[in-house]
Design a protein around this motif. Structure first.
Motif, PDB file in Angstrom:
ATOM      1  N   ALA A 171      51.239  52.344  33.727  1.00 15.84           N
ATOM      2  CA  ALA A 171      51.321  51.642  32.625  1.00 15.84           C
ATOM      3  C   ALA A 171      51.330  50.155  32.725  1.00 15.84           C
ATOM      4  N   THR A 172      51.767  49.604  33.790  1.00 18.15           N
ATOM      5  CA  THR A 172      52.124  48.302  34.173  1.00 18.15           C
ATOM      6  C   THR A 172      50.853  47.671  34.868  1.00 18.15           C
ATOM      7  N   CYS A 173      50.495  46.463  34.532  1.00 16.39           N
ATOM      8  CA  CYS A 173      49.513  45.691  34.957  1.00 16.39           C
ATOM      9  C   CYS A 173      47.994  46.283  34.881  1.00 16.39           C
ATOM     10  N   THR A 174      47.660  46.837  33.955  1.00 20.17           N
ATOM     11  CA  THR A 174      46.412  47.506  33.840  1.00 20.17           C
ATOM     12  C   THR A 174      45.039  46.832  33.441  1.00 20.17           C
ATOM     13  N   HIS A 175      44.928  45.852  34.126  1.00 25.83           N
ATOM     14  CA  HIS A 175      43.746  44.962  33.981  1.00 25.83           C
ATOM     15  C   HIS A 175      42.588  45.905  34.309  1.00 25.83           C
TER      16      HIS A 175
END
Length: 228
Positions: A171-175
């Motif tokens: 879920a984190t930093c999902t660019h």
């Protein structure tokens, strides 16, 4: 002339004062007891092929002890043949390292108690995962790959509890869509030497700084720290 000898008279507290002192001591004892109970580490035991769920409502996880193996004949023994319980000296020394990599600095984490995660310390023995952990008050900063960030203490100075460059969730930093969520490259020692004792510390989430622990995975630098 004879000198007069003065006798020192001991004054005892009144019954009311004595009762007040007892009451105060009782409250202090109670507060100490409650503090000690609150300060006790959480502990969980998970049978082999199950999953350990660690969580902190307040603060962040700090794993204190961990072992994947067997140290008694009673834990996770229901329905298990006796010959799979007889080895009570089964230890995986890297269990703490594995659990710390996966859970330290997180609000919650889930770790399967399986040989593929910890490797098998004693073939033929039915094992379990025994974990003790604390919830420490701290701040958490996340810096996505290819970007810069800064951790700051307005009061006091920085003390780094845990740092990892990689990926521990989806879920984190999902660019871009993450390909996997298990990429560990602990950076605690490195960031402690760089940031501890300072008011602020600028950080760059880059392979050129930390090298690439998992090629093709979009990573991030996560840091859990306190202001001492």
């Amino acid at each position: 002339m004879r000198e007069k000898k003065h006798m020192r008279i001991l004054e005892f507290p009144s019954v009311h004062t004595f009762n007040m002192l007892v009451q105060k001591l009782s409250w202090i004892t109670l507060l100490l007891f409650l503090y000690q109970q609150g300060a006790e580490a959480k502990r969980t035991k998970i049978c082999e092929r199950g999953s350990a769920h660690l969580s902190c409502d307040l603060g962040f996880i700090k794993v204190i002890k961990a072992n994947y193996g067997r140290t008694d004949r009673t834990t996770c023994a229901s329905g298990v043949p006796a010959n799979q319980l007889s080895n009570t000296h089964c230890f995986r020394k890297t269990s703490l390292h594995t659990m710390s990599n996966r859970c330290d600095g997180s609000k919650s984490c889930t770790v399967p108690a399986v040989n593929s995660v910890f490797s098998d310390p004693c073939s033929g023995t039915y094992k379990y995962l025994d974990v003790s952990y604390d919830c420490i008050p701290a701040r958490r900063s996340v810096i996505c790959e290819f970007t810069q960030g800064v951790i700051v203490c307005d009061a006091g100075t920085i003390f780094v509890h845990h740092a990892n460059y990689g990926r521990r969730d989806l879920a984190t930093c999902t660019h871009k869509l993450p390909t996997r969520s298990h990429c560990y490259s602990p950076q605690t020692s490195s960031l402690r030497s760089r940031c501890n004792g300072r008011k602020s510390c600028q950080l760059n989430a880059s392979n050129s700084v930390y090298s690439d622990p998992c090629v093709g995975v979009n990573k991030y630098l996560e840091v859990t720290y306190s202001c001492k």
